[in-house]
Write an enzyme that holds these catalytic residues in place. Sequence first.
Site, PDB file in Angstrom:
ATOM      1  N   ARG A  97       0.840  -1.194   0.000  1.00  0.00           N
ATOM      2  CA  ARG A  97       0.000   0.000   0.000  1.00  0.00           C
ATOM      3  C   ARG A  97       0.879   1.248   0.000  1.00  0.00           C
ATOM      4  O   ARG A  97       2.029   1.215   0.451  1.00  0.00           O
ATOM      5  CB  ARG A  97      -0.929   0.012   1.213  1.00  0.00           C
ATOM      6  CG  ARG A  97      -1.948  -1.122   1.209  1.00  0.00           C
ATOM      7  CD  ARG A  97      -2.831  -1.074   2.444  1.00  0.00           C
ATOM      8  NE  ARG A  97      -3.871  -2.092   2.399  1.00  0.00           N
ATOM      9  CZ  ARG A  97      -3.732  -3.342   2.820  1.00  0.00           C
ATOM     10  NH1 ARG A  97      -2.554  -3.714   3.333  1.00  0.00           N
ATOM     11  NH2 ARG A  97      -4.715  -4.207   2.741  1.00  0.00           N
ATOM     12  N   LYS A 122       0.248  -4.722  11.328  1.00  0.00           N
ATOM     13  CA  LYS A 122      -0.549  -4.706  12.553  1.00  0.00           C
ATOM     14  C   LYS A 122       0.185  -5.451  13.664  1.00  0.00           C
ATOM     15  O   LYS A 122       1.006  -6.324  13.417  1.00  0.00           O
ATOM     16  CB  LYS A 122      -1.912  -5.355  12.295  1.00  0.00           C
ATOM     17  CG  LYS A 122      -2.780  -4.581  11.306  1.00  0.00           C
ATOM     18  CD  LYS A 122      -4.114  -5.274  11.099  1.00  0.00           C
ATOM     19  CE  LYS A 122      -4.997  -4.490  10.144  1.00  0.00           C
ATOM     20  NZ  LYS A 122      -6.289  -5.169   9.903  1.00  0.00           N
ATOM     21  N   HIS A 193      -2.689   3.132  -5.969  1.00  0.00           N
ATOM     22  CA  HIS A 193      -3.210   1.861  -5.446  1.00  0.00           C
ATOM     23  C   HIS A 193      -3.533   0.894  -6.584  1.00  0.00           C
ATOM     24  O   HIS A 193      -3.636  -0.315  -6.371  1.00  0.00           O
ATOM     25  CB  HIS A 193      -4.461   2.115  -4.606  1.00  0.00           C
ATOM     26  CG  HIS A 193      -4.787   0.980  -3.677  1.00  0.00           C
ATOM     27  ND1 HIS A 193      -3.998   0.636  -2.591  1.00  0.00           N
ATOM     28  CD2 HIS A 193      -5.818   0.090  -3.677  1.00  0.00           C
ATOM     29  CE1 HIS A 193      -4.533  -0.398  -1.965  1.00  0.00           C
ATOM     30  NE2 HIS A 193      -5.627  -0.755  -2.610  1.00  0.00           N
ATOM     31  N   ARG A 196      -1.064  -1.890  -6.905  1.00  0.00           N
ATOM     32  CA  ARG A 196      -1.263  -3.029  -6.003  1.00  0.00           C
ATOM     33  C   ARG A 196      -2.291  -3.992  -6.596  1.00  0.00           C
ATOM     34  O   ARG A 196      -2.073  -5.210  -6.611  1.00  0.00           O
ATOM     35  CB  ARG A 196      -1.724  -2.524  -4.635  1.00  0.00           C
ATOM     36  CG  ARG A 196      -2.054  -3.629  -3.622  1.00  0.00           C
ATOM     37  CD  ARG A 196      -2.400  -3.006  -2.277  1.00  0.00           C
ATOM     38  NE  ARG A 196      -3.009  -3.927  -1.343  1.00  0.00           N
ATOM     39  CZ  ARG A 196      -2.332  -4.756  -0.532  1.00  0.00           C
ATOM     40  NH1 ARG A 196      -1.018  -4.780  -0.570  1.00  0.00           N
ATOM     41  NH2 ARG A 196      -2.960  -5.547   0.308  1.00  0.00           N
ATOM     42  N   HIS A 219      -3.080  -9.876   3.422  1.00  0.00           N
ATOM     43  CA  HIS A 219      -4.485  -9.991   3.812  1.00  0.00           C
ATOM     44  C   HIS A 219      -4.618 -10.958   4.985  1.00  0.00           C
ATOM     45  O   HIS A 219      -3.898 -11.958   5.062  1.00  0.00           O
ATOM     46  CB  HIS A 219      -5.326 -10.509   2.639  1.00  0.00           C
ATOM     47  CG  HIS A 219      -5.491  -9.521   1.531  1.00  0.00           C
ATOM     48  ND1 HIS A 219      -5.859  -9.885   0.259  1.00  0.00           N
ATOM     49  CD2 HIS A 219      -5.353  -8.169   1.511  1.00  0.00           C
ATOM     50  CE1 HIS A 219      -5.937  -8.810  -0.506  1.00  0.00           C
ATOM     51  NE2 HIS A 219      -5.623  -7.763   0.234  1.00  0.00           N
ATOM     52  N   TYR A 228      -9.524 -11.229  -6.730  1.00  0.00           N
ATOM     53  CA  TYR A 228      -8.623 -11.138  -7.879  1.00  0.00           C
ATOM     54  C   TYR A 228      -8.750 -12.336  -8.810  1.00  0.00           C
ATOM     55  O   TYR A 228      -8.313 -12.268  -9.956  1.00  0.00           O
ATOM     56  CB  TYR A 228      -7.173 -11.011  -7.394  1.00  0.00           C
ATOM     57  CG  TYR A 228      -6.927  -9.741  -6.619  1.00  0.00           C
ATOM     58  CD1 TYR A 228      -6.878  -8.512  -7.261  1.00  0.00           C
ATOM     59  CD2 TYR A 228      -6.785  -9.763  -5.234  1.00  0.00           C
ATOM     60  CE1 TYR A 228      -6.677  -7.336  -6.548  1.00  0.00           C
ATOM     61  CE2 TYR A 228      -6.573  -8.590  -4.523  1.00  0.00           C
ATOM     62  CZ  TYR A 228      -6.525  -7.390  -5.178  1.00  0.00           C
ATOM     63  OH  TYR A 228      -6.333  -6.229  -4.479  1.00  0.00           O
TER      64      TYR A 228
END
Length: 271
Positions: A97, A122, A193, A196, A219, A228
């Site tokens: 990102r 995270k 973006h 990506r 993800h 996708y």
Amino acid sequence: MRFLSWLDMERRNSPAARNVRLAHLKSFFHYVRIEPPALADQCENVMNVHFTKVEKRPPKYMDEDSVSHILHAINSESRDGIRHLAILSLLYDSGCRVQKLIDLKVKNIQFEKGQRIYVHGKGNKYREIPITPSTKIPKKYLKIFPHSGNNVLFPNRKVEPLTRRGIRYIMHKYATTSKKSNSNDFNEVAHPHLLRHSKATHLANAGVNIYNVRDFLGHESVATTQIYLASNPEITRKAIEKVASQTVSESVDYYTESEKQSLIDYIEALI
């Protein structure tokens, strides 16, 4: 409910935009329900308002030629050119990102023992993203613009981290240049973006395992990555024919074209 109706009728918001606003309202009333319990019934009414059903569509992406044309539109012999090429090529190659690229520090990129970058994710954890050995541009960029390990990799002229707006400007600049000489390129407004989405789609179309694509993109759930797979119906067709040829060799010719198309349509409807 009147507010949601106003969003639909007056503001002409899309169902997705309406749902975003409703999600914020629900989040607020969830907080209210905890703070003054006497209002719990009213809050519950708001919490029970249904979201509008939104049709899920595969994300837009550029094909490999369009991405290549944008990168080749950059003059890699100039200082600004090598900097811009490093930014866009690394953004596509890593599939990360924009904000992750902005936060990237010199010490977070490794050239020896398998090229990779480390992005902060995270839970205060770093995630490894492999980049191709052919991506020599960042290394060339660091020779021209030497930084210490704790410096951000791509600072602006004020020696501050780049902004999203700055990277969008760079992307739009070369996408416009590329479009002038390649009329068949991506016809819509190109934004960072999009690189990506394009990388993820190219990996899926190349037959990379969806779980590997999930890990590459960072993800949490493979359900997010599955969008996708629906981008190119021809990939589904080839997969069906490949399986058929490996099980019963005559099965490819056994079914009529209309029967095979019906089967493909059915499987695509399940995605």
